[in-house]
Design an enzyme around this catalytic site. Structure first.
Site, PDB file in Angstrom:
ATOM      1  N   THR A 181       0.706  -1.105   0.072  1.00 55.98           N
ATOM      2  CA  THR A 181      -0.114   0.068  -0.110  1.00 55.98           C
ATOM      3  C   THR A 181       1.006   1.296   0.086  1.00 55.98           C
ATOM      4  O   THR A 181       1.843   1.391   0.498  1.00 55.98           O
ATOM      5  CB  THR A 181      -0.847  -0.013   1.171  1.00 55.98           C
ATOM      6  N   ARG A 209     -13.911  -7.577   0.336  1.00 52.84           N
ATOM      7  CA  ARG A 209     -13.285  -6.870   1.618  1.00 52.84           C
ATOM      8  C   ARG A 209     -12.835  -5.686   1.342  1.00 52.84           C
ATOM      9  O   ARG A 209     -12.075  -5.531   0.462  1.00 52.84           O
ATOM     10  CB  ARG A 209     -12.088  -8.002   2.205  1.00 52.84           C
ATOM     11  N   GLY A 211     -10.443  -2.560   3.297  1.00 50.17           N
ATOM     12  CA  GLY A 211      -9.581  -2.203   4.333  1.00 50.17           C
ATOM     13  C   GLY A 211      -9.862  -0.702   4.881  1.00 50.17           C
ATOM     14  O   GLY A 211     -10.650  -0.244   4.336  1.00 50.17           O
ATOM     15  N   ASP A 212      -8.585  -0.631   5.532  1.00 53.40           N
ATOM     16  CA  ASP A 212      -8.779   0.798   6.155  1.00 53.40           C
ATOM     17  C   ASP A 212      -8.225   1.931   5.200  1.00 53.40           C
ATOM     18  O   ASP A 212      -8.809   3.078   5.421  1.00 53.40           O
ATOM     19  CB  ASP A 212      -7.485   0.777   7.341  1.00 53.40           C
ATOM     20  N   THR A 232      -0.587   2.148   6.892  1.00 55.01           N
ATOM     21  CA  THR A 232      -0.503   1.076   5.749  1.00 55.01           C
ATOM     22  C   THR A 232      -0.381  -0.276   7.246  1.00 55.01           C
ATOM     23  O   THR A 232       0.263  -0.168   8.228  1.00 55.01           O
ATOM     24  CB  THR A 232       0.670   0.996   5.211  1.00 55.01           C
ATOM     25  N   GLY A 233      -0.842  -1.383   6.753  1.00 50.93           N
ATOM     26  CA  GLY A 233      -0.723  -2.555   7.737  1.00 50.93           C
ATOM     27  C   GLY A 233      -2.089  -3.242   7.548  1.00 50.93           C
ATOM     28  O   GLY A 233      -2.764  -3.057   6.541  1.00 50.93           O
ATOM     29  N   GLY A 235      -5.386  -3.993   7.623  1.00 47.24           N
ATOM     30  CA  GLY A 235      -6.551  -3.022   7.770  1.00 47.24           C
ATOM     31  C   GLY A 235      -7.385  -3.235   8.815  1.00 47.24           C
ATOM     32  O   GLY A 235      -7.997  -1.900   9.306  1.00 47.24           O
TER      33      GLY A 235
END
Ligand code: ASP
Length: 315
Positions: A181, A209, A211-212, A232-233, A235
């Site tokens: 990301t 799905r 994510g964040d 980033t990580g 989510g």
């Protein structure tokens, strides 16, 4: 003297965090990542130095990283369980808190630019799936065949994730040095902050799905009174901890500095729920913070005090 000449400007960006191990990255690969990060940083910096707004700078930096197949955003995005691409992105500016986000795209070359169109050319904040694609066509966005996003490495990564029967964060695939990301934050010479984040999400993700990254307040946030943040990580944890907004809220309500707020959220709030990843943030005076709790995060920064750099590992 131009009064703006004394105004601070700053940019910081990431290309994903995770298990990035020195011994897995060949010198050639490391050079390629460093060059790509520096090019994106300079694309954003040039605009800021010419007096452009923070929004233009974060969009330009993010587009560079989306077009670079080394990162999990735009070209080079990871594949879903069905072997498809579902790209997500968001952009936000801190003056009037305008924001735009998109999710589940498969034909839009630069999702970050479509997120900006949502912000500027629609009454909405967040468009997903077929509706977002229809909006893209209507807006004359640059469309590509979904295969344009796919690289041989991503196909290989998906095959491995399927064997392991799990959804894998890009940069945690130990056998791959491909990374994740992307996100950019900036402060312009008028004191405006902006943030942009773009991603292909997790390898082998299912069920639509999201994510964040495209969620305002979770993976992306900007407020001129506090800071601009891009995360980033994994989510799911970043959504549950509402990371980007929590950093801003700590600064606004508790009067914390940017570094105190980012350190707390990264190393206490996220740690409490086993959240792993990193973020880049910049405050209204041009101070930059780039914390992460993984072994590495692809990152670059530059500010008008003369501080600049490109880094990957804990250093
Ligand atoms: N945060 C992204 C997501 O969960 C993944 C990443 O940062 O690599 O979709």
């Amino acid at each position: 003297m131009d009064p703006d000449a004394a105004s601070p400007i700053a940019v910081a960006l990431h290309g994903g965090s995770g298990t990035i191990l020195r011994d897995r990255l060949t010198p050639e690969k490391e050079r390629a990542y460093r060059t790509a990060l520096e090019e994106a940083r300079e694309a954003a910096w040039r605009l800021l130095a010419e007096g452009a707004c923070a929004l233009d700078a974060v969009e330009a930096g993010a587009r560079c990283l989306e077009d670079c197949p080394l990162f999990n955003a735009g070209r080079g995005s990871v594949l879903t369980a069905e072997g498809k691409h579902e790209l997500d992105a968001a952009i936000m500016e801190g003056e009037r808190h305008r924001a735009g986000a998109v999710a589940g795209l498969s034909t839009v070359r630069n999702p970050v630019s479509l997120a900006r169109k949502v912000m500027e050319c629609s009454p909405f904040v967040f468009l997903a799936g077929a509706g977002a694609e229809a909006f893209a066509a209507q807006q004359g966005a640059d469309l590509v065949d979904p295969g344009w996003f796919t690289t041989a490495e991503r196909l290989e990564q998906l095959a491995k994730a399927r064997e392991r029967r799990c959804a894998v964060i890009d940069h945690d695939d130990h056998e791959s040095e491909k990374t994740g990301t992307i996100g950019v934050v900036a402060l312009d010479s008028r004191g405006n902050l902006a943030a942009a984040t773009s991603t292909g999400g997790l390898t082998n993700k299912e069920y639509g799905r999201i994510g964040d990254s495209p969620l305002i307040g979770a993976g992306t946030y900007a407020d001129n009174a506090t800071c601009a943040v891009s995360c980033t990580g994994y989510g799911e944890e970043f959504i549950r901890a509402v990371v980007a907004h929590d950093i801003s809220a700590r600064m606004r309500y508790r009067g914390e500095s940017l570094s105190a707020a980012t350190e707390h959220v990264m190393h206490v709030s996220l740690a409490e729920i086993d959240g792993r990843g990193g973020l880049v943030a910049v405050d209204a005076s041009g101070f930059v913070s780039l914390p992460f709790n993984t072994t590495g995060m692809y990152r670059a920064w530059r500010d008008s005090s003369g501080s600049e750099g490109v880094a990957i590992f804990q250093e």
